[in-house]
Every structure is written in C-alpha cells, then in structure tokens.
Scaffold this motif. Structure first.
Motif, PDB file in Angstrom:
ATOM      1  N   SER A  42       4.167   5.735  -5.386  1.00 49.48           N
ATOM      2  CA  SER A  42       4.074   5.895  -6.913  1.00 49.48           C
ATOM      3  C   SER A  42       3.017   7.053  -7.149  1.00 49.48           C
ATOM      4  CB  SER A  42       3.352   4.725  -7.781  1.00 49.48           C
ATOM      5  OG  SER A  42       2.124   4.344  -7.139  1.00 49.48           O
ATOM      6  N   LYS A  43       2.034   7.234  -6.262  1.00 48.47           N
ATOM      7  CA  LYS A  43       1.121   8.380  -6.692  1.00 48.47           C
ATOM      8  C   LYS A  43       2.016   9.838  -6.684  1.00 48.47           C
ATOM      9  CE  LYS A  43      -3.072   6.212  -5.375  1.00 48.47           C
ATOM     10  NZ  LYS A  43      -4.150   6.270  -4.162  1.00 48.47           N
ATOM     11  N   LEU A  44       3.066   9.632  -5.541  1.00 51.68           N
ATOM     12  CA  LEU A  44       3.627  10.903  -5.392  1.00 51.68           C
ATOM     13  C   LEU A  44       4.576  11.378  -6.171  1.00 51.68           C
ATOM     14  CD1 LEU A  44       4.538  10.548  -1.238  1.00 51.68           C
ATOM     15  CD2 LEU A  44       2.959  12.054  -2.481  1.00 51.68           C
TER      16      LEU A  44
ATOM     17  N   ALA B 222       0.843  -1.048  -0.022  1.00 55.10           N
ATOM     18  CA  ALA B 222      -0.005   0.124   0.032  1.00 55.10           C
ATOM     19  C   ALA B 222       0.912   1.350   0.163  1.00 55.10           C
ATOM     20  CB  ALA B 222      -0.834  -0.048   1.337  1.00 55.10           C
ATOM     21  N   VAL B 223       1.838   1.166   0.591  1.00 57.23           N
ATOM     22  CA  VAL B 223       2.921   2.258   0.758  1.00 57.23           C
ATOM     23  C   VAL B 223       3.593   2.555  -0.471  1.00 57.23           C
ATOM     24  CG1 VAL B 223       5.119   3.140   1.669  1.00 57.23           C
ATOM     25  CG2 VAL B 223       3.305   2.270   3.275  1.00 57.23           C
ATOM     26  N   GLU B 224       3.783   1.564  -1.096  1.00 57.45           N
ATOM     27  CA  GLU B 224       4.475   1.520  -2.769  1.00 57.45           C
ATOM     28  C   GLU B 224       3.418   2.281  -3.556  1.00 57.45           C
ATOM     29  OE1 GLU B 224       6.397  -1.370  -5.813  1.00 57.45           O
ATOM     30  OE2 GLU B 224       5.238  -2.330  -4.123  1.00 57.45           O
ATOM     31  N   LYS B 225       2.025   1.859  -3.273  1.00 56.68           N
ATOM     32  CA  LYS B 225       1.230   2.486  -4.367  1.00 56.68           C
ATOM     33  C   LYS B 225       0.938   4.001  -3.914  1.00 56.68           C
ATOM     34  CE  LYS B 225      -1.884  -1.606  -5.164  1.00 56.68           C
ATOM     35  NZ  LYS B 225      -3.206  -2.039  -4.713  1.00 56.68           N
ATOM     36  N   GLU B 226       1.183   4.376  -2.590  1.00 55.87           N
ATOM     37  CA  GLU B 226       1.052   5.499  -2.437  1.00 55.87           C
ATOM     38  C   GLU B 226       2.320   6.413  -2.965  1.00 55.87           C
ATOM     39  OE1 GLU B 226       0.298   6.780   1.792  1.00 55.87           O
ATOM     40  OE2 GLU B 226      -1.252   5.194   1.673  1.00 55.87           O
TER      41      GLU B 226
END
Length: 167
Positions: free
Chosen positions: A74-76, A68-72
């Motif tokens: 990638s949004k950043l 989930a942190v990785e997805k966030e």
C-alpha cells in the motif's frame, strides 16, 4: 484298579476341553500383539498430529508476514519504485506458497482429529455405525470438498469395521 479306571476316564473327558482352552489362550496372545501394534500406529498418528499443529502455528506467522507485505504494498502505490514492487510481489508469492502448504497441513490435521474423535470405543477400528458418523462429520467440515462415493470406494467393504490407518 477302580481308581485307575476312574482317573483315566476323567482324563479322557477333560482332554478335549483342555485342547479348546489352549487354542483360546493362543489366540489371546495374537490379540495382544495386534493391540500393541495398533498402539504404535496411534502413537505415530499423535506425532504426526503434533507436527501438523506446528505447521498450523507457522501458518499464523505467515498470515502476519502477509499483512506486513500488504502494508508495504500500500505504501508502494504512492511511489514509482518498480524494483521495490517486484520484490514485494515475489515475497507475496513466497508467502502465499507457504500459506497454501500450511493450509493443506491444517486440513490433514483436521481429518486426523475427526477420524480419531469418531472412534468412540477407542478400538482403533471404525465400525459401520461410526463410519456413518464420520462421513456426516466430513461432509460438514469446512475447508475441503468431501466425495462420499470416492471415499466408500477407497475403503472397500464397509459392512465390517475399518482400521483407522486405512482411512
């Protein structure tokens, strides 16, 4: 009088045998207490194994959180929100630390399971033959480096059976 002589002769003949039997029975009592002590150790190891299993389950949750942190993260990459990036990096460090602890717990669990499975005769002692099999298993267990020379030095005399708790 002849009956008394025969009886005393039989008593003298059987008394050494009775002394030997008494010593054998006394030793059996100590074996029983040792066996009970070893059972307690096995129960403690089983409890520790259960704790390690729970830690491994928590590791799986940590992996999900990291994804989930990785997805966030990638949004950043598409935004300029530096504070959010710092938060995500700190969260990632925290999760990585938890994953490291859980990985170490998993390795310890694997080691305990390997040692218990190696004890084929279930006497809570690793015989020299079982020790060879244990070392072979440990050499081929993924996740850590096995140093055979250090292991043998830590065990001491391996010509005799080694108690499980020493391993």
């Amino acid at each position: 009088v002849l009956l008394i002589d025969i009886t005393s002769g039989l008593l003298c003949a059987f008394s050494p045998y009775l002394v030997v039997q008494k010593r054998v029975l006394a030793k059996l009592g100590t074996f029983r207490s040792l066996h009970n002590l070893l059972r307690e150790k096995v129960n403690e190891l089983m409890v520790e194994n259960d704790i390690l299993t729970k830690n491994v389950d928590r590791l799986e949750v940590s992996v999900t959180e990291l994804e989930a942190v990785e997805k966030e993260l990638s949004k950043l990459t598409n935004t300029d929100d530096v504070d959010r990036l710092v938060h995500v990096v700190n969260e990632s460090k925290r999760i990585n630390d938890r994953m490291k602890k859980n990985t170490q717990a998993k390795i310890v669990q694997q080691l305990i399971t390997t040692v218990l499975r190696t004890d084929k005769d279930l006497d809570l002692q690793i015989s020299p033959a079982e020790l060879k099999g244990l070392m072979l298993r440990l050499e081929h267990t993924p996740g850590f480096d096995f140093h055979k020379d250090r292991f043998l030095m830590a065990l001491g005399n391996t010509d005799e059976s080694v108690p499980i708790e020493k391993i």
